[in-house]
Scaffold this active site. Sequence first.
Site, short mmCIF file in Angstrom:
data_model
loop_
_atom_site.label_atom_id
_atom_site.label_comp_id
_atom_site.label_asym_id
_atom_site.label_seq_id
_atom_site.Cartn_x
_atom_site.Cartn_y
_atom_site.Cartn_z
N ASN A 68 0.83 -1.21 0.00
CA ASN A 68 0.00 0.00 0.00
C ASN A 68 0.86 1.26 0.00
O ASN A 68 1.91 1.29 0.63
CB ASN A 68 -0.93 -0.01 1.21
CG ASN A 68 -1.85 -1.21 1.19
OD1 ASN A 68 -1.98 -1.89 0.17
ND2 ASN A 68 -2.47 -1.50 2.33
N HIS A 127 5.86 -0.54 -2.72
CA HIS A 127 5.39 0.12 -3.96
C HIS A 127 5.38 1.64 -3.85
O HIS A 127 4.72 2.32 -4.64
CB HIS A 127 4.00 -0.41 -4.33
CG HIS A 127 4.02 -1.87 -4.67
ND1 HIS A 127 2.88 -2.65 -4.68
CD2 HIS A 127 5.05 -2.70 -5.00
CE1 HIS A 127 3.23 -3.90 -5.00
NE2 HIS A 127 4.51 -3.96 -5.20
N1 APR Z 1 -10.18 -7.25 4.62
C1 APR Z 1 -9.19 -8.05 4.15
N2 APR Z 1 -8.99 -8.31 2.83
C2 APR Z 1 -9.87 -7.77 1.96
C3 APR Z 1 -10.94 -6.94 2.38
C4 APR Z 1 -11.07 -6.68 3.78
N3 APR Z 1 -12.03 -5.90 4.28
N4 APR Z 1 -11.63 -6.53 1.27
C5 APR Z 1 -10.99 -7.12 0.20
N5 APR Z 1 -9.95 -7.86 0.62
C6 APR Z 1 -9.00 -8.63 -0.17
C7 APR Z 1 -9.51 -9.17 -1.50
O1 APR Z 1 -10.19 -10.41 -1.33
C8 APR Z 1 -8.20 -9.33 -2.29
O2 APR Z 1 -7.60 -10.60 -2.06
O3 APR Z 1 -7.93 -7.77 -0.50
C9 APR Z 1 -7.31 -8.23 -1.70
C10 APR Z 1 -7.10 -7.02 -2.60
O4 APR Z 1 -6.40 -7.44 -3.73
P1 APR Z 1 -5.95 -6.37 -4.84
O5 APR Z 1 -7.07 -5.46 -5.13
O6 APR Z 1 -5.37 -7.17 -5.95
O7 APR Z 1 -4.83 -5.49 -4.10
P2 APR Z 1 -3.29 -5.86 -3.82
O8 APR Z 1 -3.10 -7.33 -3.67
O9 APR Z 1 -2.85 -5.00 -2.72
O10 APR Z 1 -2.60 -5.37 -5.18
C11 APR Z 1 -1.21 -5.51 -5.30
O11 APR Z 1 -1.24 -4.37 -7.41
O12 APR Z 1 -2.35 -2.75 -8.50
C12 APR Z 1 -1.14 -3.06 -7.96
O13 APR Z 1 0.56 -1.69 -7.02
C13 APR Z 1 -0.76 -2.10 -6.83
O14 APR Z 1 0.07 -2.61 -4.61
C14 APR Z 1 -0.87 -2.98 -5.58
C15 APR Z 1 -0.63 -4.38 -6.12
#
Ligand code: APR
Length: 229
Positions: A86, A103
Amino acid sequence: MKIVVLTGAGISAESGIPTFRDNNGLWEGYSAMEVASPEGWNSNPKLVLDFYNERRKNALSASPNLGHKILADLEKHFEVCIITQNIDNLHERAGSSTVIHLHGELFKVRSTVDETSIYDLTGWELNLGDLCDKGSQLRPHVVWFGEPVPMMDLAIREVLTTDIFVVVGTSLAVYPAAGLIHYVGQATPKFIIDPKIPELPKIPNLHFIEKIGSEGLLELQQHLLDTFK
Ligand code: APR
């Protein structure tokens, strides 16, 4: 005892910050290649600047949630290192003292001619014409798709020496961050907290907590204190 926690957008979801790949996620409204890549920056810097200005406004109006606070609170009993994908500053605002931003950081900007020239940004706005002290356009201090991840070596060192590994709120879709779990010792307890557990190959000593961040971390906190304190 040391705990390393890898977090993703999901831990900030309960603070009102959208994730990327869930329903109504950021990548539904924007093209990642247009707003989060060097190519997108070169072809339309204003679009990129506006995208991150909106994200800063959103982050400024958000507050750390119970999940962030539990991780900060665990420092009373354990050595806690947070490795986050994040770019918001909610872990720090919750009181976590060791946070590695893989990131980048939303409230930092940097020179486009010297990537070591990094500045804190007050407020939410960065616009065309905002220049570094060498006269180049400032850009968000964020790792875009296709760019190197300078903090990865430090993150690997932390993971190699941990006693417990926790993953909260990430789809584990983006590498090299998603590969960190493979550096954790075979015998080391590993926990994944997510309402939708990501696809994963078989990994030893891996425990799933299929809950939202705040509820899953409450359960894990109790387990850790019961087991190790
Ligand atoms: N609590 C916990 N997890 C949650 C919640 C919640 N309230 N709501 C959603 N999630 C989960 C989803 O099920 C999913 O597995 O959070 C995850 C979010 O995944 P992504 O949207 O893919 O985000 P992230 O994994 O952080 O992305 C990685 O991708 O876009 C790039 O650079 C950006 O740092 C980012 C990287």
